[in-house]
Scaffold this active site. Structure first.
Site, PDB file in Angstrom:
ATOM      1  N   ALA A  44       4.609   9.953   0.925  1.00 57.87           N
ATOM      2  CA  ALA A  44       3.914   8.807   1.511  1.00 57.87           C
ATOM      3  C   ALA A  44       4.496   7.475   1.045  1.00 57.87           C
ATOM      4  CB  ALA A  44       2.429   8.895   1.181  1.00 57.87           C
ATOM      5  N   HIS A  45       3.905   6.399   1.578  1.00 57.45           N
ATOM      6  CA  HIS A  45       4.430   5.055   1.311  1.00 57.45           C
ATOM      7  C   HIS A  45       4.338   4.678  -0.170  1.00 57.45           C
ATOM      8  CE1 HIS A  45       0.181   3.469   2.647  1.00 57.45           C
ATOM      9  NE2 HIS A  45       0.124   4.203   1.556  1.00 57.45           N
ATOM     10  N   ASN A  46       5.392   4.008  -0.625  1.00 57.21           N
ATOM     11  CA  ASN A  46       5.488   3.469  -1.991  1.00 57.21           C
ATOM     12  C   ASN A  46       5.542   4.530  -3.086  1.00 57.21           C
ATOM     13  OD1 ASN A  46       3.843   1.097  -0.397  1.00 57.21           O
ATOM     14  ND2 ASN A  46       5.271   0.274  -1.924  1.00 57.21           N
TER      15      ASN A  46
END
Length: 340
Positions: A241-243
């Site tokens: 997922a993001h980051n």
């Protein structure tokens, strides 16, 4: 590709025993070996096939002693399995390096550039302001968006999608169907019960020697970067997922999921179907077993975790000893209650 047995023995730093002028052009299983093929014998249960195989050559360990006569030529090396692995690596590298040129139709925007000895397969697409290095292989129907940077010796397989602003280092391989840099899962709940999409304006960075498996997704950051550090190997059908940050030389097996803003240390092993919730930190050298759910940070390096939710493996195994005996414990409690 065709080589003599003697040439292959030299490549493997081994010694041919038999006719080393014979030519080999194929890799075979020992039980299916035919003339022109080369195989290996590393597991003793396959030894009977050595005396039947028609393979031109068989790689064996240098201390192997045959029980009866055979027809094939042997290549003796220190370790037969490692020797055959080295041969597979060389074969794969030669196969990949042979790809060169441009097939029609394909597209590269005039503002983008690609280095020497590259390959672009039919229906591949490269967007605006992208920079690709030397010896890059873009297979048919691969998509590379705008402002993408790809280093030297990278392979983008068919159907892979490299979205805008992605940065990929040297010697990386992206397998079919992978999506790198699509929007992360960001939605803000509204007063009326609906959700409003949060723009994802960051990117993805893959450092050198990273492998991304088929149908794996690595989401772009909301802001900043989702980062896969050098040497990490990601299996098929993994969600990152993001980051998220994945540490150096960490390996992640199929169907695992890493939620947003979690940081995974270096040299970790994450087994299949493991799930890690967001905003955690996982220490270096951690092993997370299959189907394990991780809901809190793991701070101590070198631990192995199992269970749902996860716990240290020693605690899990102690607890499991009780889990599997609960029915007996219940009977004993009832008997004690009757006596009381």
């Amino acid at each position: 590709m065709e080589f003599t047995v003697g040439q292959l023995a030299g490549l493997l730093e081994g010694k041919a025993e038999g006719d080393d002028t014979q030519k080999v052009n194929r890799l075979d299983k020992i039980q299916e070996g035919k003339p022109g093929g080369i195989s290996f014998l590393a597991n003793e249960k396959y030894e009977p096939y050595l005396y039947e195989t028609e393979a031109t050559a068989v790689i064996v360990s240098e201390d192997f002693v045959a029980a009866r006569p055979f027809k094939t030529t042997l290549i003796r090396v220190k370790d037969a399995y490692l020797g055959f692995t080295k041969l597979l690596e060389a074969y794969a590298q030669l196969s990949k390096s042979m790809l060169a040129g441009v097939e029609d139709p394909c597209f590269i925007h005039p503002t983008s550039s690609i280095g020497e000895n590259h390959y672009r397969g039919a229906f591949s697409y490269i967007g605006k302001n992208s920079r690709l290095g030397n010896n890059v292989k873009i297979h048919p129907q691969a998509y590379i968006g705008d402002n993408v940077s790809i280093g030297n010796n990278c392979i983008i397989h068919s159907g892979a999608r490299i979205c805008a602003d992605t940065v990929i280092g040297n010697n990386c391989e992206i397998f079919p169907g992978a999506v790198i840099g699509a929007d992360g899962f960001g939605f803000a709940p509204q007063a009326d019960g609906t959700y409003k999409a949060i723009p994802q304006i960051g990117n993805v960075i893959l450092e050198d020697n990273v492998s991304i498996g088929s149908n794996t997704t690595v989401d772009c950051a909301t802001m900043g970067s989702t980062i896969i550090r050098k040497g990490a190997k990601i299996d098929n059908q993994v969600q990152i997922a993001h980051n998220v940050i994945i540490g150096e030389n960490t390996v992640i097996a199929a169907q695992a999921g890493i939620s947003g803003s979690t940081e995974i240390g270096k040299n970790c092993v994450i087994a299949g179907k493991a799930g890690i919730v967001g905003h955690l930190k996982i220490a270096d050298n951690t092993t997370i077993g299959a189907n394990t759910g991780v809901s809190k940070s793991i701070k101590k390096s070198g631990e192995t975790h199992l269970g749902y939710m996860s716990m240290d493996i020693k605690d899990f195994l102690k607890s499991y000893a009780y889990f599997k005996n609960l029915d007996q414990l219940e009977k004993r409690v009832k008997e004690l209650e009757k006596k009381g």
